[in-house]
Motif scaffolding. Sequence first.
Motif, mmCIF file in Angstrom:
data_model
loop_
_atom_site.group_PDB
_atom_site.id
_atom_site.type_symbol
_atom_site.label_atom_id
_atom_site.label_comp_id
_atom_site.label_asym_id
_atom_site.label_seq_id
_atom_site.Cartn_x
_atom_site.Cartn_y
_atom_site.Cartn_z
ATOM 1 N N PHE A 38 0.823 -1.203 0.000
ATOM 2 C CA PHE A 38 0.000 0.000 0.000
ATOM 3 C C PHE A 38 0.862 1.261 0.000
ATOM 4 O O PHE A 38 0.559 2.235 -0.689
ATOM 5 C CB PHE A 38 -0.937 -0.003 1.211
ATOM 6 C CG PHE A 38 -1.895 1.145 1.236
ATOM 7 C CD1 PHE A 38 -3.053 1.124 0.474
ATOM 8 C CD2 PHE A 38 -1.645 2.260 2.029
ATOM 9 C CE1 PHE A 38 -3.943 2.190 0.495
ATOM 10 C CE2 PHE A 38 -2.521 3.325 2.060
ATOM 11 C CZ PHE A 38 -3.679 3.292 1.292
ATOM 12 N N LEU A 39 1.953 1.224 0.774
ATOM 13 C CA LEU A 39 2.849 2.381 0.862
ATOM 14 C C LEU A 39 3.847 2.425 -0.291
ATOM 15 O O LEU A 39 4.566 3.410 -0.448
ATOM 16 C CB LEU A 39 3.592 2.377 2.202
ATOM 17 C CG LEU A 39 2.705 2.564 3.438
ATOM 18 C CD1 LEU A 39 3.538 2.390 4.705
ATOM 19 C CD2 LEU A 39 2.024 3.930 3.415
ATOM 20 N N GLY A 40 3.902 1.350 -1.077
ATOM 21 C CA GLY A 40 4.823 1.316 -2.209
ATOM 22 C C GLY A 40 6.275 1.234 -1.798
ATOM 23 O O GLY A 40 7.150 1.817 -2.449
ATOM 24 N N ILE A 41 6.529 0.510 -0.708
ATOM 25 C CA ILE A 41 7.902 0.377 -0.225
ATOM 26 C C ILE A 41 8.321 -1.088 -0.237
ATOM 27 O O ILE A 41 7.486 -1.989 -0.237
ATOM 28 C CB ILE A 41 8.067 0.961 1.196
ATOM 29 C CG1 ILE A 41 7.153 0.244 2.197
ATOM 30 C CG2 ILE A 41 7.798 2.455 1.196
ATOM 31 C CD1 ILE A 41 7.352 0.671 3.638
ATOM 32 N N GLU A 42 9.623 -1.301 -0.208
ATOM 33 C CA GLU A 42 10.167 -2.654 -0.157
ATOM 34 C C GLU A 42 9.891 -3.260 1.215
ATOM 35 O O GLU A 42 9.960 -2.578 2.235
ATOM 36 C CB GLU A 42 11.674 -2.594 -0.399
ATOM 37 C CG GLU A 42 12.332 -3.944 -0.457
ATOM 38 C CD GLU A 42 13.822 -3.823 -0.745
ATOM 39 O OE1 GLU A 42 14.558 -4.671 -0.236
ATOM 40 O OE2 GLU A 42 14.217 -2.891 -1.464
ATOM 41 N N SER A 43 9.573 -4.525 1.235
ATOM 42 C CA SER A 43 9.315 -5.227 2.487
ATOM 43 C C SER A 43 10.613 -5.360 3.277
ATOM 44 O O SER A 43 11.577 -5.948 2.801
ATOM 45 C CB SER A 43 8.728 -6.610 2.195
ATOM 46 O OG SER A 43 8.417 -7.259 3.396
#
Length: 85
Positions: A38-43
């Motif tokens: 959702f935040l468009g970040i890498e896990s």
Amino acid sequence: MLELIDARPDGRREIMVHAEHNKVPVHFHIAADAVDDFLGIESTGIENAVAGLKRHWERFVPRVEGFVARHGGHDFLLTSEMLNP
């Protein structure tokens, strides 16, 4: 109105969320990967997903509030597919 009370890892790559919906306590789970997507970040781990959820809660409210209303605040799991249709 959906207000975040607390969010914490529950040990299964899910985040347990305690909130208030129109002043009524509710609880549910969000998959850590769903927060990252959702935040468009890498896990980068569940602790970072929890921090991101808390930091950006207002961005989640419009997407999450409908699910809370539909499920009556009972325990349910929000997945990446549900948050990012």
